[in-house]
Design an enzyme around this catalytic site. Structure first.
Site, PDB file in Angstrom:
ATOM      1  N   LYS A 129       9.352   8.626  -1.554  1.00 56.97           N
ATOM      2  CA  LYS A 129       8.702   8.234  -0.462  1.00 56.97           C
ATOM      3  C   LYS A 129       8.908   6.806  -0.113  1.00 56.97           C
ATOM      4  O   LYS A 129       9.385   5.955  -1.154  1.00 56.97           O
ATOM      5  CB  LYS A 129       7.339   8.780  -0.611  1.00 56.97           C
ATOM      6  CG  LYS A 129       6.392   7.797  -1.462  1.00 56.97           C
ATOM      7  CD  LYS A 129       4.707   7.729  -1.237  1.00 56.97           C
ATOM      8  CE  LYS A 129       4.177   6.901  -2.091  1.00 56.97           C
ATOM      9  NZ  LYS A 129       2.711   6.758  -1.825  1.00 56.97           N
ATOM     10  N   LYS A 169       1.950   5.512 -11.851  1.00 57.95           N
ATOM     11  CA  LYS A 169       1.548   4.075 -11.720  1.00 57.95           C
ATOM     12  C   LYS A 169       1.514   3.422 -13.396  1.00 57.95           C
ATOM     13  O   LYS A 169       1.898   2.176 -13.533  1.00 57.95           O
ATOM     14  CB  LYS A 169       0.079   3.631 -10.958  1.00 57.95           C
ATOM     15  CG  LYS A 169       0.343   3.748  -9.646  1.00 57.95           C
ATOM     16  CD  LYS A 169      -0.529   3.268  -8.895  1.00 57.95           C
ATOM     17  CE  LYS A 169      -0.812   3.328  -7.452  1.00 57.95           C
ATOM     18  NZ  LYS A 169      -1.831   3.033  -6.698  1.00 57.95           N
ATOM     19  N   LYS A 184       5.886   0.593  -0.424  1.00 60.02           N
ATOM     20  CA  LYS A 184       5.800  -0.813  -0.473  1.00 60.02           C
ATOM     21  C   LYS A 184       6.097  -1.388  -1.692  1.00 60.02           C
ATOM     22  O   LYS A 184       6.643  -2.548  -1.855  1.00 60.02           O
ATOM     23  CB  LYS A 184       4.423  -1.319  -0.027  1.00 60.02           C
ATOM     24  CG  LYS A 184       3.319  -0.877  -0.289  1.00 60.02           C
ATOM     25  CD  LYS A 184       2.071  -1.038   0.279  1.00 60.02           C
ATOM     26  CE  LYS A 184       0.757  -0.356   0.038  1.00 60.02           C
ATOM     27  NZ  LYS A 184      -0.455  -0.662   1.114  1.00 60.02           N
TER      28      LYS A 184
HETATM   29  P1  AMP Z   1      -1.167   2.868   0.688  1.00 55.86           P
HETATM   30  O1  AMP Z   1      -0.501   1.861   1.606  1.00 55.86           O
HETATM   31  O2  AMP Z   1      -0.547   3.436  -0.552  1.00 55.86           O
HETATM   32  O3  AMP Z   1      -2.573   2.296   0.675  1.00 55.86           O
HETATM   33  O4  AMP Z   1      -1.509   4.283   1.513  1.00 55.86           O
HETATM   34  C1  AMP Z   1      -2.020   4.270   2.732  1.00 55.86           C
HETATM   35  C2  AMP Z   1      -1.901   5.584   3.587  1.00 55.86           C
HETATM   36  O5  AMP Z   1      -0.630   5.641   4.090  1.00 55.86           O
HETATM   37  C3  AMP Z   1      -2.343   6.824   2.637  1.00 55.86           C
HETATM   38  O6  AMP Z   1      -2.894   7.804   3.683  1.00 55.86           O
HETATM   39  C4  AMP Z   1      -1.053   7.351   2.205  1.00 55.86           C
HETATM   40  O7  AMP Z   1      -1.075   8.714   2.287  1.00 55.86           O
HETATM   41  C5  AMP Z   1      -0.076   6.877   3.522  1.00 55.86           C
HETATM   42  N1  AMP Z   1       1.229   6.788   3.187  1.00 55.86           N
HETATM   43  C6  AMP Z   1       1.739   5.787   2.158  1.00 55.86           C
HETATM   44  N2  AMP Z   1       3.130   5.813   2.253  1.00 55.86           N
HETATM   45  C7  AMP Z   1       3.577   6.948   2.921  1.00 55.86           C
HETATM   46  C8  AMP Z   1       4.804   7.479   3.213  1.00 55.86           C
HETATM   47  N3  AMP Z   1       5.682   7.097   2.807  1.00 55.86           N
HETATM   48  N4  AMP Z   1       4.578   8.671   4.181  1.00 55.86           N
HETATM   49  C9  AMP Z   1       3.855   9.141   4.891  1.00 55.86           C
HETATM   50  N5  AMP Z   1       2.307   8.415   4.577  1.00 55.86           N
HETATM   51  C10 AMP Z   1       2.198   7.556   3.663  1.00 55.86           C
END
Ligand code: AMP
Ligand code: TRP
Length: 332
Positions: free
Chosen positions: A196, A114, A199
């Protein structure tokens, strides 16, 4: 009460990766752990470690709250709340910073990623982000923390910090365990399957958002990058695109990848992709219709108030305990 704790940042709209890696897992865990109380929160204090537009942030917080419930979480044994409404999260972050080493934070790969992408200055809060997260978990004596694979390093740090505090001050915290889903812990981008699904990816074609309309969902899946030969088999190294679609289909339908390989042994990519698109649409349709009614419903606020009240009580007790153990303030 035994707790299972997790959070999601209110940044951008939720995508299928977050749903499969995180929210869908919570829904299943409600059945797997019938004795536990679930504490899910919207990590808005984490979101502001990178500058955000305030109106956009406020909108996303509410959207995320409605989406959490729309995804099928049952309201009994669940506290859904907004992190910033509970000052104990900020307090705990400071206390735990006194137990975390610079070297530990410097090793965090998510920080390095980041920080590299930040065009303006890198905030100190981005650096200490994992400590805030450790506090989120330790405040509630979480026994399990369901997250996607990208959070493994943060959870290990949380465990190290908890053990350090316990060994210096006596038993203060429960040392939490990671719970990643068996399939779907890392959903990859539709356009660059080595990365991965995220967003923050500037290419909108790389992801599916939970609120995307059906024609768009179908278009995104049908144009997902695949590999040059025609077999539908799981081979992450040589066929990352098809492997990612297999993982998605397996996570969405709970059919093991092996069985899907057999089912699609004679099929071409077009037929297979259509089956994936159907599964995504079938999952998203009921979520989207529940979302549309929840987002307007004053009950959503009542539920968030109740979540806040429960969380606040638990969290304040933990901060008071740690303050006391550290010798802060006056003895009572
Ligand atoms: P975030 O949206 O970054 O706050 O992530 C929220 C949750 O979603 C966390 O537990 C991440 O590990 C999971 N997560 C985010 N992106 C992915 C992805 N591409 N595949 C699987 N899990 C994800
Ligand atoms: N850092 C997590 C993410 O980006 C979100 C998060 C914040 C979290 N605090 C947490 C997840 C506590 C689990 C437990 O995905």
């Amino acid at each position: 009460m035994k707790h299972i704790v997790s959070g999601i940042q209110p940044t951008g709209s939720l995508n299928l990766g977050t749903y499969l890696g995180s929210i869908r897992n919570f829904v299943k865990l409600q059945d797997t752990y019938p004795e536990h109380h679930f504490m899910l929160f919207i990590a808005d204090l984490h979101a502001i470690t990178i500058p955000r537009d305030r109106l956009e942030l406020r909108k996303t917080i509410r959207e995320l709250a409605a989406l959490y419930l729309a995804c099928g979480l049952r309201q009994e044994r669940l506290s859904l709340f907004i992190q910033s409404e509970i000052p104990a999260h900020s307090q705990m972050a400071h206390l735990l910073q006194c137990f975390t080493y610079m070297g530990e934070l410097e090793r965090m790969t998510q920080f390095k990623d980041k920080a590299r992408r930040q065009e303006t200055g890198v905030s100190a809060a981005l650096f200490t982000y994992p400590v805030l997260m450790a506090g989120d978990i330790l405040l509630y004596d979480a026994e399990y923390v369901p997250v996607g694979e990208d959070q493994t390093q943060h959870l290990e740090l949380t465990r190290d910090v908890a053990e350090r505090v316990n060994s210096r001050l006596g038993d203060v915290f429960t040392v939490p365990k990671l719970l990643t889903p068996k399939v779907g812990a890392r959903i990859m981008s539709l356009t660059e399957p080595a990365q991965k699904m995220s967003k923050s990816d500037p290419n909108e074609k790389s992801r599916i958002l939970l609120l995307d309309p059906e024609p768009l969902v179908r278009k995104r899946i049908m144009s997902a990058v695949t590999d040059s030969d025609t077999r539908i088999i799981y081979d992450k190294e040589n066929k990352p695109g098809i492997s990612n679609l297999l993982v998605m289909l397996s996570a969405l339908t709970d059919v093991p990848i092996k069985a899907l390989e057999e089912q699609f042994a004679q099929a071409n990519y077009g037929t297979f992709k259509k089956a994936v698109a159907d599964a995504v649409v079938d999952t998203l349709k009921p979520i989207q219709s529940r979302y549309q009614s929840l987002i307007k419903d004053p009950e959503l606020d009542a539920f968030l108030d109740a979540g806040r009240d429960y969380a606040e009580k638990v969290a304040m007790r933990k901060v008071a305990k740690l303050n006391h153990k550290l010798g802060l303030g006056r003895k009572r």
